[in-house]
Write a protein that holds these residues in place. Sequence first.
Motif, mmCIF file in Angstrom:
data_model
loop_
_atom_site.group_PDB
_atom_site.id
_atom_site.type_symbol
_atom_site.label_atom_id
_atom_site.label_comp_id
_atom_site.label_asym_id
_atom_site.label_seq_id
_atom_site.Cartn_x
_atom_site.Cartn_y
_atom_site.Cartn_z
ATOM 1 N N UNK A 67 23.092 87.391 42.426
ATOM 2 C CA UNK A 67 23.465 86.482 43.506
ATOM 3 C C UNK A 67 22.951 85.067 43.333
ATOM 4 N N UNK A 68 22.605 84.695 42.097
ATOM 5 C CA UNK A 68 22.120 83.332 41.840
ATOM 6 C C UNK A 68 23.248 82.379 41.492
ATOM 7 N N UNK A 69 24.363 82.908 41.036
ATOM 8 C CA UNK A 69 25.574 82.116 40.822
ATOM 9 C C UNK A 69 26.744 82.923 41.389
ATOM 10 N N UNK A 70 27.818 82.242 41.643
ATOM 11 C CA UNK A 70 29.019 82.881 42.182
ATOM 12 C C UNK A 70 30.129 82.772 41.156
ATOM 13 N N UNK A 71 30.828 83.877 40.950
ATOM 14 C CA UNK A 71 31.975 83.909 40.040
ATOM 15 C C UNK A 71 33.234 83.870 40.887
ATOM 16 N N UNK A 72 34.129 82.964 40.544
ATOM 17 C CA UNK A 72 35.431 82.904 41.199
ATOM 18 C C UNK A 72 36.495 82.995 40.109
ATOM 19 N N UNK A 92 39.959 74.579 46.699
ATOM 20 C CA UNK A 92 41.298 74.035 46.551
ATOM 21 C C UNK A 92 41.514 73.882 45.044
ATOM 22 N N UNK A 93 42.683 74.324 44.567
ATOM 23 C CA UNK A 93 42.972 74.356 43.138
ATOM 24 C C UNK A 93 44.258 73.594 42.864
ATOM 25 N N UNK A 94 44.214 72.736 41.853
ATOM 26 C CA UNK A 94 45.409 71.992 41.453
ATOM 27 C C UNK A 94 46.292 72.888 40.587
ATOM 28 N N UNK A 95 47.555 73.005 40.990
ATOM 29 C CA UNK A 95 48.507 73.825 40.234
ATOM 30 C C UNK A 95 48.822 73.233 38.860
ATOM 31 N N UNK A 96 48.685 71.922 38.708
ATOM 32 C CA UNK A 96 49.057 71.274 37.454
ATOM 33 C C UNK A 96 47.915 71.269 36.435
ATOM 34 N N UNK A 102 35.430 72.264 46.114
ATOM 35 C CA UNK A 102 34.967 73.033 47.265
ATOM 36 C C UNK A 102 35.608 72.510 48.542
ATOM 37 N N UNK A 103 35.871 73.417 49.462
ATOM 38 C CA UNK A 103 36.412 73.088 50.778
ATOM 39 C C UNK A 103 35.557 73.817 51.796
ATOM 40 N N UNK A 125 33.225 89.349 53.656
ATOM 41 C CA UNK A 125 33.594 88.171 52.880
ATOM 42 C C UNK A 125 35.105 88.022 52.883
ATOM 43 N N UNK A 126 35.554 86.788 52.906
ATOM 44 C CA UNK A 126 36.983 86.497 52.784
ATOM 45 C C UNK A 126 37.126 85.357 51.786
ATOM 46 N N UNK A 127 38.056 85.496 50.855
ATOM 47 C CA UNK A 127 38.301 84.435 49.891
ATOM 48 C C UNK A 127 39.554 83.691 50.297
ATOM 49 N N UNK A 128 39.413 82.401 50.407
ATOM 50 C CA UNK A 128 40.548 81.549 50.728
ATOM 51 C C UNK A 128 40.675 80.532 49.607
ATOM 52 N N UNK A 129 41.854 80.455 49.026
ATOM 53 C CA UNK A 129 42.112 79.453 47.994
ATOM 54 C C UNK A 129 43.331 78.657 48.430
#
Length: 143
Positions: A67-72, A92-96, A102-103, A125-129
């Motif tokens: 739990x010292x780093x987060x993997x996405x 938030x991720x750029x499609x291009x 971070x948001x 936990x909930x992941x929102x991108x």
Amino acid sequence: MSPSSNYPEMLRGAALRVTRPRLAVLDAVHEHPHADTDTVYGAVRATLPDVSRQAVYDVLHALTTAGLVRRIQPSGSVSRYESRIGDNHHHVVCRACGTIADVECAVGEAPCLTPSEAHGFVVDEAEVIYWGLCENCSTSVSP
């Protein structure tokens, strides 16, 4: 106090031995938010030229498990690592170009989203991108 001065304490607090590769990987993840494994490996090799790619993979796994780093891993992307843990933020991720930022959570507390039906799960936990085009890519796209 810089984050790197806390790395030994962070590792010990997670019951991990303090090693040069672990310190170097923590530093790389803190210096390169949302970095992929190759970026982390390159940053670590700059300070520890003899470290193997497998050692970096192993350290990333240990730090993530502790739990010292987060993997996405946004859809269609390789795994990314970040040092921002313990809060409820999204991305938030750029499609291009694939840029990730971070948001802050719109609700502010975990879990951000309460499902309409939890099916007996206790949601923690909930992941929102959010997907779209970053400023650079959106201005380069012709109307």
